[in-house]
Design a protein around this motif. Structure first.
Motif, PDB file in Angstrom:
ATOM      1  N   ASP A  27       0.834  -1.203   0.000  1.00  0.00           N
ATOM      2  CA  ASP A  27       0.000   0.000   0.000  1.00  0.00           C
ATOM      3  C   ASP A  27       0.869   1.254   0.000  1.00  0.00           C
ATOM      4  O   ASP A  27       1.932   1.279   0.589  1.00  0.00           O
ATOM      5  N   ALA A  28       0.362   2.301  -0.670  1.00  0.00           N
ATOM      6  CA  ALA A  28       1.035   3.608  -0.634  1.00  0.00           C
ATOM      7  C   ALA A  28       0.055   4.661  -1.106  1.00  0.00           C
ATOM      8  O   ALA A  28      -0.364   4.644  -2.241  1.00  0.00           O
ATOM      9  N   GLY A  29      -0.336   5.573  -0.227  1.00  0.00           N
ATOM     10  CA  GLY A  29      -1.167   6.693  -0.645  1.00  0.00           C
ATOM     11  C   GLY A  29      -2.613   6.578  -0.235  1.00  0.00           C
ATOM     12  O   GLY A  29      -3.066   5.561   0.272  1.00  0.00           O
ATOM     13  N   PRO A  30      -3.379   7.686  -0.492  1.00  0.00           N
ATOM     14  CA  PRO A  30      -4.796   7.722  -0.112  1.00  0.00           C
ATOM     15  C   PRO A  30      -5.613   6.742  -0.952  1.00  0.00           C
ATOM     16  O   PRO A  30      -5.308   6.498  -2.107  1.00  0.00           O
ATOM     17  N   GLN A  31      -6.653   6.206  -0.324  1.00  0.00           N
ATOM     18  CA  GLN A  31      -7.493   5.211  -0.981  1.00  0.00           C
ATOM     19  C   GLN A  31      -8.947   5.629  -0.938  1.00  0.00           C
ATOM     20  O   GLN A  31      -9.380   6.305  -0.014  1.00  0.00           O
ATOM     21  N   GLU A  32      -9.692   5.192  -1.921  1.00  0.00           N
ATOM     22  CA  GLU A  32     -11.146   5.363  -1.971  1.00  0.00           C
ATOM     23  C   GLU A  32     -11.735   3.977  -1.774  1.00  0.00           C
ATOM     24  O   GLU A  32     -11.386   3.038  -2.495  1.00  0.00           O
ATOM     25  N   VAL A  33     -12.600   3.807  -0.783  1.00  0.00           N
ATOM     26  CA  VAL A  33     -13.141   2.489  -0.464  1.00  0.00           C
ATOM     27  C   VAL A  33     -14.667   2.525  -0.524  1.00  0.00           C
ATOM     28  O   VAL A  33     -15.296   3.439   0.000  1.00  0.00           O
ATOM     29  N   ALA A  34     -15.223   1.521  -1.183  1.00  0.00           N
ATOM     30  CA  ALA A  34     -16.674   1.298  -1.168  1.00  0.00           C
ATOM     31  C   ALA A  34     -16.873  -0.116  -0.651  1.00  0.00           C
ATOM     32  O   ALA A  34     -16.239  -1.055  -1.149  1.00  0.00           O
ATOM     33  N   ALA A  35     -17.713  -0.288   0.374  1.00  0.00           N
ATOM     34  CA  ALA A  35     -17.860  -1.613   0.982  1.00  0.00           C
ATOM     35  C   ALA A  35     -19.295  -1.879   1.397  1.00  0.00           C
ATOM     36  O   ALA A  35     -20.044  -0.958   1.719  1.00  0.00           O
ATOM     37  N   SER A  91     -15.814  -5.466  -0.815  1.00  0.00           N
ATOM     38  CA  SER A  91     -15.341  -4.092  -0.909  1.00  0.00           C
ATOM     39  C   SER A  91     -14.463  -3.898  -2.137  1.00  0.00           C
ATOM     40  O   SER A  91     -13.887  -4.846  -2.666  1.00  0.00           O
ATOM     41  N   VAL A  92     -14.378  -2.635  -2.551  1.00  0.00           N
ATOM     42  CA  VAL A  92     -13.499  -2.227  -3.647  1.00  0.00           C
ATOM     43  C   VAL A  92     -12.685  -1.048  -3.143  1.00  0.00           C
ATOM     44  O   VAL A  92     -13.231  -0.097  -2.594  1.00  0.00           O
ATOM     45  N   THR A  93     -11.373  -1.140  -3.299  1.00  0.00           N
ATOM     46  CA  THR A  93     -10.467  -0.074  -2.904  1.00  0.00           C
ATOM     47  C   THR A  93      -9.745   0.409  -4.151  1.00  0.00           C
ATOM     48  O   THR A  93      -9.248  -0.394  -4.931  1.00  0.00           O
ATOM     49  N   VAL A  94      -9.702   1.733  -4.326  1.00  0.00           N
ATOM     50  CA  VAL A  94      -9.042   2.322  -5.490  1.00  0.00           C
ATOM     51  C   VAL A  94      -8.040   3.352  -4.998  1.00  0.00           C
ATOM     52  O   VAL A  94      -8.346   4.152  -4.117  1.00  0.00           O
ATOM     53  N   HIS A 164     -11.732  14.172  -6.755  1.00  0.00           N
ATOM     54  CA  HIS A 164     -10.822  13.400  -7.602  1.00  0.00           C
ATOM     55  C   HIS A 164     -10.352  14.234  -8.791  1.00  0.00           C
ATOM     56  O   HIS A 164      -9.186  14.138  -9.190  1.00  0.00           O
ATOM     57  N   ARG A 165     -11.249  15.041  -9.338  1.00  0.00           N
ATOM     58  CA  ARG A 165     -10.865  15.932 -10.438  1.00  0.00           C
ATOM     59  C   ARG A 165      -9.775  16.904  -9.982  1.00  0.00           C
ATOM     60  O   ARG A 165      -8.865  17.234 -10.731  1.00  0.00           O
ATOM     61  N   ALA A 166      -9.866  17.345  -8.738  1.00  0.00           N
ATOM     62  CA  ALA A 166      -8.873  18.287  -8.204  1.00  0.00           C
ATOM     63  C   ALA A 166      -7.484  17.656  -8.135  1.00  0.00           C
ATOM     64  O   ALA A 166      -6.475  18.356  -8.203  1.00  0.00           O
ATOM     65  N   MET A 176       0.217   4.339 -11.575  1.00  0.00           N
ATOM     66  CA  MET A 176      -0.669   3.192 -11.753  1.00  0.00           C
ATOM     67  C   MET A 176      -1.951   3.321 -10.941  1.00  0.00           C
ATOM     68  O   MET A 176      -1.908   3.698  -9.766  1.00  0.00           O
ATOM     69  N   LEU A 177      -3.054   3.015 -11.596  1.00  0.00           N
ATOM     70  CA  LEU A 177      -4.343   2.904 -10.925  1.00  0.00           C
ATOM     71  C   LEU A 177      -4.388   1.512 -10.323  1.00  0.00           C
ATOM     72  O   LEU A 177      -4.195   0.516 -11.022  1.00  0.00           O
ATOM     73  N   ARG A 178      -4.587   1.451  -9.005  1.00  0.00           N
ATOM     74  CA  ARG A 178      -4.693   0.153  -8.342  1.00  0.00           C
ATOM     75  C   ARG A 178      -6.130  -0.035  -7.884  1.00  0.00           C
ATOM     76  O   ARG A 178      -6.699   0.826  -7.207  1.00  0.00           O
ATOM     77  N   ILE A 179      -6.704  -1.164  -8.253  1.00  0.00           N
ATOM     78  CA  ILE A 179      -8.064  -1.507  -7.855  1.00  0.00           C
ATOM     79  C   ILE A 179      -7.990  -2.860  -7.156  1.00  0.00           C
ATOM     80  O   ILE A 179      -7.504  -3.836  -7.732  1.00  0.00           O
ATOM     81  N   ALA A 180      -8.443  -2.912  -5.901  1.00  0.00           N
ATOM     82  CA  ALA A 180      -8.438  -4.160  -5.135  1.00  0.00           C
ATOM     83  C   ALA A 180      -9.872  -4.518  -4.787  1.00  0.00           C
ATOM     84  O   ALA A 180     -10.585  -3.732  -4.168  1.00  0.00           O
TER      85      ALA A 180
END
Length: 194
Positions: A27-35, A91-94, A164-166, A176-180
């Protein structure tokens, strides 16, 4: 051409048909999570020991018959009146990983927890599928990011949320876009009155 893909189909679109590695990047950096997390409880109302079938009554009175295969250890400890609890998580983490921090591709990690001999019956399993897709283009005027999947498939994504646009100007081609995608379930049996 812009494809507007929901997140789960995006994971599938990027990873479909690709051999997956079992080594997951750090892991490295801020994440967006939907669960989505769900817990359901029921009571054991009937046990067919020779067939390894358990009937469980849910909270609304509906009954379900469940086959406890050989991975369910200590089956003989289950009694009528015991409580069965099912915990389920999806869950999905981006997030964005810096260029060169990991190898692009699809990765899979599996975990399993089964009761040891003598313990109350329980079983749990989790699977995490991670896709690392390099960013090939960033279009600030149209708020899109184009990524390349593990098979070389190229997908252009609309960046919808203002926060996210900002962050788009901070991205670089090669990041790299990481999607877990995580799916986990655990079942445990609690003795009647316990």
């Amino acid at each position: 051409m812009t494809h507007r893909l929901p997140l789960v189909p995006l994971v599938l679109a990027l990873a479909l048909g690709v051999g997956c590695s079992t080594t997951t990047p750090a892991d490295a950096g801020p994440q967006e999570v939907a669960a989505v997390q769900l817990t359901v409880e029921g009571e054991v109302t009937k046990i067919d020991t020779p067939s390894r079938l358990i009937t469980v009554r849910g909270p609304e009175g509906n009954e379900v018959e469940v086959h406890a295969d050989d991975t369910v250890r200590n089956f003989s400890q289950v009694r009528v009146g015991d409580r069965v609890t099912l915990d389920y998580l999806r869950s999905v983490t981006v997030d964005i990983q810096p260029a060169g921090s990991a190898e692009p591709g699809a990765y899979i990690k599996q975990k399993q927890d089964i009761a040891k001999t003598g313990e109350r019956p329980r079983v749990g399993a989790a699977e995490i599928v991670t896709v690392l897709a390099p960013i090939r283009a960033i279009d600030l005027a149209n708020n899109t990011v184009t990524v390349e999947g593990p098979r070389g498939n190229v997908v252009t994504l609309d960046v919808v949320k203002p926060e996210h646009r900002a962050r788009l100007p901070q991205l670089k081609v090669g990041d790299m876009l990481r999607i877990a995608f995580t799916e986990a379930a655990a079942v445990r049996v609690t003795p009647k009155g316990g």
